[in-house]
Design a protein around this motif. Sequence first.
Motif, short mmCIF file in Angstrom:
data_model
loop_
_atom_site.label_atom_id
_atom_site.label_comp_id
_atom_site.label_asym_id
_atom_site.label_seq_id
_atom_site.Cartn_x
_atom_site.Cartn_y
_atom_site.Cartn_z
N UNK A 1 15.71 48.37 54.90
CA UNK A 1 14.42 48.89 55.40
C UNK A 1 13.34 47.86 55.11
N UNK A 2 13.37 46.70 55.80
CA UNK A 2 12.46 45.59 55.47
C UNK A 2 11.00 45.88 55.77
N UNK A 3 10.72 46.89 56.58
CA UNK A 3 9.32 47.22 56.89
C UNK A 3 8.65 47.98 55.76
N UNK A 4 9.43 48.45 54.78
CA UNK A 4 8.90 49.22 53.65
C UNK A 4 8.82 48.35 52.40
N UNK A 5 7.84 48.66 51.57
CA UNK A 5 7.70 48.01 50.28
C UNK A 5 8.34 48.93 49.22
N UNK A 6 9.41 48.48 48.61
CA UNK A 6 10.15 49.29 47.64
C UNK A 6 9.67 48.96 46.23
N UNK A 7 9.32 49.98 45.50
CA UNK A 7 8.87 49.82 44.12
C UNK A 7 9.69 50.76 43.23
N UNK A 8 10.18 50.24 42.12
CA UNK A 8 11.00 51.03 41.21
C UNK A 8 10.31 51.09 39.86
N UNK A 9 10.10 52.30 39.37
CA UNK A 9 9.56 52.48 38.02
C UNK A 9 10.61 53.17 37.17
N UNK A 10 10.78 52.66 35.95
CA UNK A 10 11.82 53.18 35.08
C UNK A 10 12.91 52.15 34.86
#
Length: 305
Positions: A207-216
């Motif tokens: 899903x390259x159009x989305x900015x993925x952020x992971x917390x934890x």
Amino acid sequence: MNRPIGYYVHHHGDGHRQRAIAIGQSLDNVMLMGSGLAGRTRNLPFLNLPDDRLDDSFAGIDSVGRPSSLHYAPLDHEGLRQRTAQMTGWIAEARPRLMVVDVSVEVAMLARLASVPTVYVRLSGSRLDAAHLDAFRGATALLAPFHDALDDDETPGWVREKTFYAPGIVRSVSQNISVKDDVVLVVLGRGGGISNGEHWAMAARAAPASQWRIIGPCTVPADMPANLQLRGWVDDADAQIAAAGVVIGAAGVGVVSAVLSARRPFICLPEPRPFDEQASKANRLAAVSGTIVRHAGPSLTSGLA
């Protein structure tokens, strides 16, 4: 001086501690007690208890010769012996007017045996075993940190009637937060282990159009996509949830409360927990159109496949 309120904080996961701080800061003369609290209670006083775990895979249930009225009572465990002595010693000296127990049927019964009224924090799931039901009966009141619509279908009527439902026990978040529709926020907690960053890297590439952020807690992938950020532990999880276009997370109390409070789209990947806690909550969320649930396949601790 007012007699204090004792507040027992379970050590598995971090939601119990966060809830205790939120409630404790609104109370007068409260004492938190639990394992691993040093430096983690903000301005609240605490009684740091010895660890009672047998190993790192603690699930809160001891299956060897255990009476049905208890969940966890391993024999000849020095940590358990000392923490019990510290709690009863504090009760005898401080004479608390109330004990809030979040969560432990053994501590609830200990307080009742010591002649202290209890408020028992009741989590979701199918908690119809003898130990839970006895703790519910022995409590002066029950507190559920979720909406009554998310209660398990099998919960007895008398338990519901004794319960105060409080879904809003979360940190307040500014109403002026701007939602970033292209952000997919993955929320990982302390109770489920470390997630596999390689799988989230695959998801981000898909899903390259989305900015993925992971917390934890998450491992670092060998090849980090440009649209993936690993932010680790953060102090503003609720604000990041409120600003995300979509949230992916388990069905823990904290993340569900924050998602519902912020009214964000939610993809729920319930983790295995005792008494089907997360599966039950996820099913109820799906029933009221509060989430998309995925039960099958890898969990958050392994990522998406």
